[in-house]
Scaffold this motif. Structure first.
Motif, PDB file in Angstrom:
ATOM      1  N   PHE A 284       7.611 -14.480 -21.824  1.00 21.09           N
ATOM      2  CA  PHE A 284       8.728 -13.709 -22.353  1.00 21.09           C
ATOM      3  C   PHE A 284       9.623 -13.274 -21.199  1.00 21.09           C
ATOM      4  O   PHE A 284       9.142 -12.716 -20.212  1.00 21.09           O
ATOM      5  N   SER A 285      10.910 -13.515 -21.330  1.00 23.30           N
ATOM      6  CA  SER A 285      11.877 -13.042 -20.345  1.00 23.30           C
ATOM      7  C   SER A 285      12.171 -11.577 -20.618  1.00 23.30           C
ATOM      8  O   SER A 285      12.300 -11.162 -21.771  1.00 23.30           O
ATOM      9  N   LEU A 286      12.290 -10.804 -19.565  1.00 24.25           N
ATOM     10  CA  LEU A 286      12.671  -9.406 -19.727  1.00 24.25           C
ATOM     11  C   LEU A 286      14.163  -9.213 -19.586  1.00 24.25           C
ATOM     12  O   LEU A 286      14.678  -8.159 -19.918  1.00 24.25           O
ATOM     13  N   GLY A 287      14.879 -10.225 -19.101  1.00 26.41           N
ATOM     14  CA  GLY A 287      16.323 -10.090 -18.959  1.00 26.41           C
ATOM     15  C   GLY A 287      16.677  -8.819 -18.212  1.00 26.41           C
ATOM     16  O   GLY A 287      16.227  -8.595 -17.103  1.00 26.41           O
ATOM     17  N   THR A 288      17.443  -7.943 -18.848  1.00 28.43           N
ATOM     18  CA  THR A 288      17.859  -6.699 -18.206  1.00 28.43           C
ATOM     19  C   THR A 288      16.931  -5.530 -18.535  1.00 28.43           C
ATOM     20  O   THR A 288      17.166  -4.416 -18.085  1.00 28.43           O
ATOM     21  N   THR A 289      15.863  -5.777 -19.316  1.00 29.83           N
ATOM     22  CA  THR A 289      14.915  -4.706 -19.641  1.00 29.83           C
ATOM     23  C   THR A 289      14.117  -4.368 -18.390  1.00 29.83           C
ATOM     24  O   THR A 289      13.470  -5.244 -17.816  1.00 29.83           O
ATOM     25  N   PRO A 290      14.136  -3.112 -17.933  1.00 30.96           N
ATOM     26  CA  PRO A 290      13.380  -2.747 -16.736  1.00 30.96           C
ATOM     27  C   PRO A 290      11.886  -3.005 -16.916  1.00 30.96           C
ATOM     28  O   PRO A 290      11.346  -2.744 -17.987  1.00 30.96           O
ATOM     29  N   ALA A 291      11.237  -3.534 -15.877  1.00 30.70           N
ATOM     30  CA  ALA A 291       9.818  -3.877 -15.987  1.00 30.70           C
ATOM     31  C   ALA A 291       9.004  -3.408 -14.799  1.00 30.70           C
ATOM     32  O   ALA A 291       7.908  -3.882 -14.571  1.00 30.70           O
ATOM     33  N   ALA A 292       9.525  -2.480 -14.044  1.00 32.21           N
ATOM     34  CA  ALA A 292       8.863  -2.067 -12.807  1.00 32.21           C
ATOM     35  C   ALA A 292       7.453  -1.558 -13.041  1.00 32.21           C
ATOM     36  O   ALA A 292       6.601  -1.673 -12.171  1.00 32.21           O
ATOM     37  N   ASP A 293       7.182  -1.010 -14.230  1.00 31.10           N
ATOM     38  CA  ASP A 293       5.877  -0.402 -14.451  1.00 31.10           C
ATOM     39  C   ASP A 293       4.875  -1.318 -15.151  1.00 31.10           C
ATOM     40  O   ASP A 293       3.731  -0.953 -15.334  1.00 31.10           O
ATOM     41  N   ILE A 294       5.251  -2.533 -15.549  1.00 25.47           N
ATOM     42  CA  ILE A 294       4.293  -3.438 -16.185  1.00 25.47           C
ATOM     43  C   ILE A 294       3.397  -4.057 -15.125  1.00 25.47           C
ATOM     44  O   ILE A 294       3.872  -4.578 -14.123  1.00 25.47           O
ATOM     45  N   GLN A 295       2.099  -4.003 -15.379  1.00 26.72           N
ATOM     46  CA  GLN A 295       1.110  -4.592 -14.481  1.00 26.72           C
ATOM     47  C   GLN A 295       0.244  -5.569 -15.278  1.00 26.72           C
ATOM     48  O   GLN A 295       0.053  -5.407 -16.490  1.00 26.72           O
ATOM     49  N   VAL A 296      -0.299  -6.578 -14.607  1.00 27.62           N
ATOM     50  CA  VAL A 296      -1.240  -7.491 -15.247  1.00 27.62           C
ATOM     51  C   VAL A 296      -2.395  -6.658 -15.796  1.00 27.62           C
ATOM     52  O   VAL A 296      -2.915  -5.777 -15.118  1.00 27.62           O
ATOM     53  N   GLY A 297      -2.764  -6.920 -17.040  1.00 26.05           N
ATOM     54  CA  GLY A 297      -3.843  -6.181 -17.694  1.00 26.05           C
ATOM     55  C   GLY A 297      -3.356  -5.071 -18.602  1.00 26.05           C
ATOM     56  O   GLY A 297      -4.120  -4.551 -19.408  1.00 26.05           O
ATOM     57  N   ASP A 298      -2.068  -4.705 -18.493  1.00 18.87           N
ATOM     58  CA  ASP A 298      -1.513  -3.664 -19.370  1.00 18.87           C
ATOM     59  C   ASP A 298      -1.453  -4.168 -20.801  1.00 18.87           C
ATOM     60  O   ASP A 298      -1.053  -5.308 -21.056  1.00 18.87           O
ATOM     61  N   LYS A 299      -1.825  -3.292 -21.741  1.00 21.62           N
ATOM     62  CA  LYS A 299      -1.662  -3.594 -23.158  1.00 21.62           C
ATOM     63  C   LYS A 299      -0.288  -3.098 -23.578  1.00 21.62           C
ATOM     64  O   LYS A 299       0.125  -1.993 -23.213  1.00 21.62           O
ATOM     65  N   LEU A 300       0.425  -3.939 -24.329  1.00 16.20           N
ATOM     66  CA  LEU A 300       1.820  -3.663 -24.661  1.00 16.20           C
ATOM     67  C   LEU A 300       2.103  -3.867 -26.143  1.00 16.20           C
ATOM     68  O   LEU A 300       1.508  -4.732 -26.781  1.00 16.20           O
ATOM     69  N   ALA A 301       3.031  -3.099 -26.665  1.00 11.89           N
ATOM     70  CA  ALA A 301       3.685  -3.381 -27.945  1.00 11.89           C
ATOM     71  C   ALA A 301       5.070  -3.865 -27.559  1.00 11.89           C
ATOM     72  O   ALA A 301       5.762  -3.207 -26.766  1.00 11.89           O
TER      73      ALA A 301
END
Length: 99
Positions: free
Chosen positions: A49-66
């Protein structure tokens, strides 16, 4: 453009030339529409999934996401996250081991 919501776990993150791509092992997505507009039941699998302009600084491998994402079958990356939130680590997800 179609809009979907799903949950999953980040399995990889790639940052290159200002674009961030997150690989998410997501839960099944009922009534996902394929390129021809046909509703299919997409199984749980890993997808980029591309994040485009959505900030992603806090996503880490192993994080569970909605995640909320758009599908663009023409032009640019087809799967684009429009919104995400981290889930609690103890959140139970229904993920297939096959993909």
């Amino acid at each position: 453009v179609e809009h979907y919501k799903t949950r999953g776990v980040a399995t990889a993150i790639a940052r290159d030339a200002g674009e961030t791509v997150v690989t998410v092992h997501h839960e099944a997505i009922p009534a996902f529409k394929d390129r021809d507009g046909k509703a299919v039941n997409m199984a749980s699998m890993k997808m980029n999934f591309s994040l485009g302009t959505t900030p992603a600084a806090d996503i880490q491998v192993g994080d569970k996401l909605a995640i909320d994402f758009d599908v663009h079958w023409s032009g640019g990356p087809p799967l684009r996250i429009t919104r995400y939130e981290e889930l609690a680590p103890e959140t139970a997800l229904v993920l297939s081991d096959e993909h």
